[in-house]
Design an enzyme around this catalytic site. Structure first.
Site, PDB file in Angstrom:
ATOM      1  N   TYR A 203       0.982  -0.697  -0.322  1.00 32.72           N
ATOM      2  CA  TYR A 203      -0.218   0.081  -0.154  1.00 32.72           C
ATOM      3  C   TYR A 203       0.974   1.271  -0.173  1.00 32.72           C
ATOM      4  O   TYR A 203       1.067   2.100  -1.208  1.00 32.72           O
ATOM      5  CB  TYR A 203      -0.863  -0.114   0.966  1.00 32.72           C
ATOM      6  CG  TYR A 203      -1.615   1.063   1.800  1.00 32.72           C
ATOM      7  CD1 TYR A 203      -2.808   1.820   0.593  1.00 32.72           C
ATOM      8  CD2 TYR A 203      -1.010   2.203   2.577  1.00 32.72           C
ATOM      9  CE1 TYR A 203      -3.346   2.632   1.129  1.00 32.72           C
ATOM     10  CE2 TYR A 203      -2.040   3.302   3.154  1.00 32.72           C
ATOM     11  CZ  TYR A 203      -2.799   3.631   2.494  1.00 32.72           C
ATOM     12  OH  TYR A 203      -4.031   4.411   2.884  1.00 32.72           O
ATOM     13  N   LYS A 207       1.311   5.201  -2.241  1.00 35.06           N
ATOM     14  CA  LYS A 207       0.634   6.589  -1.671  1.00 35.06           C
ATOM     15  C   LYS A 207       1.531   7.798  -1.653  1.00 35.06           C
ATOM     16  O   LYS A 207       1.579   8.871  -1.494  1.00 35.06           O
ATOM     17  CB  LYS A 207       0.739   6.717  -0.163  1.00 35.06           C
ATOM     18  CG  LYS A 207      -0.908   5.829  -0.121  1.00 35.06           C
ATOM     19  CD  LYS A 207      -2.650   6.332  -0.597  1.00 35.06           C
ATOM     20  CE  LYS A 207      -3.376   5.716  -0.362  1.00 35.06           C
ATOM     21  NZ  LYS A 207      -4.798   6.288  -0.979  1.00 35.06           N
TER      22      LYS A 207
END
Length: 363
Positions: A203, A207
């Protein structure tokens, strides 16, 4: 003695300016005007997105929510509509779409524009995203790609199509067109963009990439904003508005998504983030809106993401030159102590528990 005197004067002036700024004396009003304007909000069917939808509605925006599940979208739309500032005139719509697909972003922007009487919505917020925390080598390559698609490409696709529609519409702008209020393109990133701990590697990189896109896109839009002030006549008239790119960095939010994350999260990740502050969906959404209304390029939603922003600010715009510069110095020193503690947790876990059993994700 003179040097000591002027140094003391300078320090007092610095403290006075900093204090006044913190107390809000230098505030210049709301820089995120919404009444009567149309907003596209992806990821608006639950969690922080659902609360953002309500707050946008409360401020008088016409609202287009985007997510995959029509039932959740309808529920979220009804929730937002019930708080409308101007119930008789505000308009509400939803579009079911998988924003991780490029073609879906093309479709949703076209549908939103048609619904908005042929005008591209003035505010577009790429809020969709979800985390599936796992140890990196246990995650499937499919999961790694899906995480990048949803948490980076969904926003990048939408930004690419929105900017072209704003700057080079099918019907060109006329020279000397009446000036309009700024357009806003907003992205929701994560505190993981500044520091991605063990267990968030499917993840965190997405980002981080989103933060990089926001930095570069903000600066690139300055060229088009500058073109509005140019006296040089060109074949293409500039857009009669500035474009502002902004990015929001939430931390841990207690939501259905957080409960889903915990189903795949490794024990070491729980240990690393054990003392992290946890916000409600309303608290995170409120902080996001407050940052946008104050005109921030980067908006952090809690004190931890603020500390991480300060330590990793690099060349990004500063909200306040004094506060952010001093904060960067202080947090740089703090990381001399925080970093070893954070690193010591996985080290100590491995030393105590030994080689972890390999549990590859089943696809």
């Amino acid at each position: 003695m003179a040097l000591v005197f002027w140094a003391s004067v300078g320090l007092l002036v610095f403290v006075a300016i900093l204090s006044l700024d913190i107390m809000g004396f230098f505030s210049r009003g709301n820089k995120f005007q919404l009444e009567g304007r149309t907003v596209i909000l992806t990821g608006g069917s639950y969690g922080m997105g659902k609360e953002l939808a309500k707050m946008l509605s409360q401020r008088g925006a016409n609202l287009i929510l985007v997510a995959r599940d029509p039932k959740k979208l309808q529920d979220a739309l009804d929730y937002a509509k019930s708080s409308a500032k101007n119930p008789g005139t505000q308009r509400f719509h939803y579009i079911s779409a998988d924003v991780s697909q490029e073609s879906e972003n093309t479709r949703l922007l076209a549908e939103a524009t048609a619904w908005n009487n042929g005008r591209t919505p003035e505010i577009v917020w790429a809020n969709a995203g979800a985390s599936k925390p796992q140890l990196f080598i246990e995650a499937s390559v499919e999961t790694l790609r899906q995480q990048m698609d949803l948490n980076y490409w969904a926003a990048a696709y939408l930004a690419h199509k929105t900017m072209k529609a704003w700057l080079y519409p099918d019907t060109p702008y006329q020279q000397g067109a009446t000036a309009e209020a700024p357009r806003h393109f907003i992205m929701t990133s994560s505190g993981a963009a500044f520091y991605s701990p063990a267990g968030y590697n499917p993840y965190g990189p997405a980002k981080c990439a989103l933060r990089g896109l926001a930095d570069g896109l903000r600066q690139e839009m300055l060229m088009y904003n500058g073109a509005r002030r140019s006296n040089k006549k060109t074949s293409q008239a500039p857009a009669p508005f500035d474009i502002k790119v902004q990015i929001v960095f939430p931390g841990t939010i207690k939501s259905p998504g957080f409960e889903t994350e915990n189903q795949t999260k490794h024990q070491i990740t729980h240990l690393i983030e054990a003392e992290d502050p946890v916000q409600t969906e309303v608290e995170a959404a409120t902080a996001a809106m407050k940052g946008l209304e104050s005109g921030k390029f980067m908006t952090q939603t809690n004190w931890l993401t603020e500390l991480m922003r300060l330590s990793a600010i690099s060349g990004s715009p500063r909200d306040n030159i004094v506060k952010d510069t001093v904060g960067q110095w202080i947090t740089s020193i703090a990381w001399l102590f925080i970093g070893p503690d954070m690193d010591g947790r996985p080290w100590g876990y491995g030393k105590k528990e030994g080689m972890p059993e390999f549990k590859p994700e089943k696809v």
